[in-house]
Design a protein around this motif. Structure first.
Motif, PDB file in Angstrom:
ATOM      1  N   GLY A  41       0.750  -1.371   0.041  1.00 45.21           N
ATOM      2  CA  GLY A  41       0.039  -0.085   0.156  1.00 45.21           C
ATOM      3  C   GLY A  41       0.876   1.247   0.002  1.00 45.21           C
ATOM      4  N   LYS A  42       2.259   1.056  -0.040  1.00 45.06           N
ATOM      5  CA  LYS A  42       2.938   2.286  -0.256  1.00 45.06           C
ATOM      6  C   LYS A  42       3.807   2.411  -1.451  1.00 45.06           C
ATOM      7  CE  LYS A  42       3.486   2.645   4.944  1.00 45.06           C
ATOM      8  NZ  LYS A  42       4.445   2.944   6.135  1.00 45.06           N
ATOM      9  N   GLU A  43       4.199   3.530  -1.702  1.00 43.75           N
ATOM     10  CA  GLU A  43       5.148   3.801  -2.857  1.00 43.75           C
ATOM     11  C   GLU A  43       6.548   3.208  -2.597  1.00 43.75           C
ATOM     12  OE1 GLU A  43       3.054   7.757  -4.587  1.00 43.75           O
ATOM     13  OE2 GLU A  43       5.250   7.890  -3.854  1.00 43.75           O
ATOM     14  N   ARG A  44       7.265   2.894  -3.561  1.00 46.09           N
ATOM     15  CA  ARG A  44       8.617   2.463  -3.486  1.00 46.09           C
ATOM     16  C   ARG A  44       9.267   3.789  -2.906  1.00 46.09           C
ATOM     17  NH1 ARG A  44      11.116  -1.088  -8.085  1.00 46.09           N
ATOM     18  NH2 ARG A  44       9.086  -1.978  -7.793  1.00 46.09           N
ATOM     19  N   GLU A  45      10.448   3.259  -1.839  1.00 42.37           N
ATOM     20  CA  GLU A  45      11.063   4.425  -1.224  1.00 42.37           C
ATOM     21  C   GLU A  45      12.790   3.865  -1.282  1.00 42.37           C
ATOM     22  OE1 GLU A  45      10.502   4.935   2.700  1.00 42.37           O
ATOM     23  OE2 GLU A  45      10.494   3.048   3.319  1.00 42.37           O
ATOM     24  N   PHE A  46      13.382   5.066  -1.394  1.00 44.67           N
ATOM     25  CA  PHE A  46      14.987   4.754  -1.236  1.00 44.67           C
ATOM     26  C   PHE A  46      15.366   4.373   0.100  1.00 44.67           C
ATOM     27  CE2 PHE A  46      19.390   5.514  -2.295  1.00 44.67           C
ATOM     28  CZ  PHE A  46      19.956   6.074  -1.038  1.00 44.67           C
ATOM     29  N   VAL A  47      16.338   3.402   0.022  1.00 46.25           N
ATOM     30  CA  VAL A  47      16.882   3.043   1.122  1.00 46.25           C
ATOM     31  C   VAL A  47      18.262   3.399   1.451  1.00 46.25           C
ATOM     32  CG1 VAL A  47      17.300   0.873   2.574  1.00 46.25           C
ATOM     33  CG2 VAL A  47      15.200   0.933   1.375  1.00 46.25           C
ATOM     34  N   ALA A  48      19.143   2.721   0.514  1.00 49.45           N
ATOM     35  CA  ALA A  48      20.801   3.185   0.527  1.00 49.45           C
ATOM     36  C   ALA A  48      21.193   2.953  -1.144  1.00 49.45           C
ATOM     37  CB  ALA A  48      21.316   2.078   1.441  1.00 49.45           C
ATOM     38  N   ALA A  49      22.362   3.708  -1.079  1.00 45.14           N
ATOM     39  CA  ALA A  49      23.117   3.478  -2.301  1.00 45.14           C
ATOM     40  C   ALA A  49      24.517   3.688  -2.199  1.00 45.14           C
ATOM     41  CB  ALA A  49      22.799   4.578  -3.383  1.00 45.14           C
ATOM     42  N   TYR A  50      25.200   3.023  -3.254  1.00 42.63           N
ATOM     43  CA  TYR A  50      26.496   3.109  -3.262  1.00 42.63           C
ATOM     44  C   TYR A  50      27.187   3.425  -4.433  1.00 42.63           C
ATOM     45  CZ  TYR A  50      31.371   0.921  -2.693  1.00 42.63           C
ATOM     46  OH  TYR A  50      32.723   1.196  -2.691  1.00 42.63           O
ATOM     47  N   ARG A  51      28.107   4.448  -4.808  1.00 38.54           N
ATOM     48  CA  ARG A  51      28.602   4.926  -5.736  1.00 38.54           C
ATOM     49  C   ARG A  51      30.057   4.290  -6.078  1.00 38.54           C
ATOM     50  NH1 ARG A  51      27.471   8.988  -9.168  1.00 38.54           N
ATOM     51  NH2 ARG A  51      26.105   9.989  -7.748  1.00 38.54           N
ATOM     52  N   TRP A  52      30.014   3.541  -6.995  1.00 37.53           N
ATOM     53  CA  TRP A  52      31.152   2.563  -7.073  1.00 37.53           C
ATOM     54  C   TRP A  52      32.444   3.401  -7.422  1.00 37.53           C
ATOM     55  CZ3 TRP A  52      29.406  -2.368  -6.647  1.00 37.53           C
ATOM     56  CH2 TRP A  52      30.470  -3.324  -6.547  1.00 37.53           C
ATOM     57  N   SER A  53      32.475   4.566  -8.119  1.00 35.24           N
ATOM     58  CA  SER A  53      33.610   5.243  -8.668  1.00 35.24           C
ATOM     59  C   SER A  53      34.319   5.742  -7.312  1.00 35.24           C
ATOM     60  CB  SER A  53      33.124   6.312  -9.562  1.00 35.24           C
ATOM     61  OG  SER A  53      32.314   7.300  -8.908  1.00 35.24           O
ATOM     62  N   ASN A  54      33.707   6.498  -6.433  1.00 30.08           N
ATOM     63  CA  ASN A  54      34.250   6.928  -5.158  1.00 30.08           C
ATOM     64  C   ASN A  54      33.994   6.364  -4.012  1.00 30.08           C
ATOM     65  OD1 ASN A  54      31.753   8.099  -5.008  1.00 30.08           O
ATOM     66  ND2 ASN A  54      32.376  10.241  -5.334  1.00 30.08           N
ATOM     67  N   ASN A  55      33.309   5.131  -3.615  1.00 24.56           N
ATOM     68  CA  ASN A  55      32.971   4.741  -2.666  1.00 24.56           C
ATOM     69  C   ASN A  55      32.002   5.376  -1.747  1.00 24.56           C
ATOM     70  OD1 ASN A  55      34.534   2.492  -3.172  1.00 24.56           O
ATOM     71  ND2 ASN A  55      36.279   3.356  -2.730  1.00 24.56           N
ATOM     72  N   MET A  56      31.295   6.288  -2.240  1.00 25.09           N
ATOM     73  CA  MET A  56      30.387   7.160  -1.446  1.00 25.09           C
ATOM     74  C   MET A  56      29.193   6.363  -1.206  1.00 25.09           C
ATOM     75  SD  MET A  56      31.557  10.139  -0.559  1.00 25.09           S
ATOM     76  CE  MET A  56      29.795  10.913  -0.350  1.00 25.09           C
ATOM     77  N   THR A  57      28.613   6.556   0.057  1.00 26.37           N
ATOM     78  CA  THR A  57      27.393   5.882   0.430  1.00 26.37           C
ATOM     79  C   THR A  57      26.277   6.674   0.780  1.00 26.37           C
ATOM     80  OG1 THR A  57      28.149   5.591   2.498  1.00 26.37           O
ATOM     81  CG2 THR A  57      28.614   3.646   1.003  1.00 26.37           C
ATOM     82  N   TYR A  58      25.048   6.650   0.627  1.00 22.78           N
ATOM     83  CA  TYR A  58      23.749   7.315   1.052  1.00 22.78           C
ATOM     84  C   TYR A  58      23.029   6.366   1.466  1.00 22.78           C
ATOM     85  CZ  TYR A  58      26.279   9.764  -2.901  1.00 22.78           C
ATOM     86  OH  TYR A  58      27.334  10.369  -3.885  1.00 22.78           O
ATOM     87  N   TYR A  59      22.137   7.020   2.618  1.00 22.93           N
ATOM     88  CA  TYR A  59      21.238   6.384   3.299  1.00 22.93           C
ATOM     89  C   TYR A  59      19.932   7.269   3.645  1.00 22.93           C
ATOM     90  CZ  TYR A  59      25.064   3.060   4.562  1.00 22.93           C
ATOM     91  OH  TYR A  59      26.165   2.422   4.525  1.00 22.93           O
ATOM     92  N   THR A  60      18.790   6.673   3.556  1.00 23.26           N
ATOM     93  CA  THR A  60      17.758   7.270   3.969  1.00 23.26           C
ATOM     94  C   THR A  60      17.659   7.589   5.538  1.00 23.26           C
ATOM     95  OG1 THR A  60      15.081   7.471   3.697  1.00 23.26           O
ATOM     96  CG2 THR A  60      16.004   5.439   4.214  1.00 23.26           C
TER      97      THR A  60
END
Length: 124
Positions: A41-60
């Protein structure tokens, strides 16, 4: 690029799971790899991401300090280690790959390739 997500299951609140996203090609290393989730019943939401080129990570915000995204070069695999799971983490988890700019990294539209999803159920 074919992505294969696995590792979901049923776990009690406070427990841990590790999700895996395996790519059938080495081009995974030039992508941003992300995890999204969708609860009923909910929309798809971002959890985490990894940028391979510079090893940056992102989180909700809701998973910061509990979830960790990482990669295994040799296995062309991205992992999502989920600790201190809560009932609100229950969802189908999808891995995705693409080339989103940093400003778009939390949006599903930036990802061209998607895995099939793996169910995570956290019982309270």
């Amino acid at each position: 690029v074919q992505l294969q997500a696995s590792g979901g299951g049923l776990v009690q609140a406070g427990g841990s799971l590790r999700l895996s996203c395996a790519a059938a090609t080495r081009t995974i290393r030039i992508y941003v790899m992300g995890w999204f989730r969708q609860a009923p019943g909910k929309e798809r939401e971002f959890v985490a991401a990894y940028r391979w080129s510079n090893n940056m990570t992102y989180y909700t915000d809701s998973v910061k300090g509990r979830f960790t995204i990482s990669r295994d070069n040799a296995q062309n695999t991205v992992y999502l280690q989920m600790n201190s799971l809560k009932s609100e983490d229950t969802a189908i988890y999808f891995c995705a790959g693409g080339f989103p700019a940093t400003a778009q990294i939390m949006g599903a539209k930036g990802y061209a390739y998607w895995g099939q999803g793996t169910q995570v159920t956290v019982s309270s």
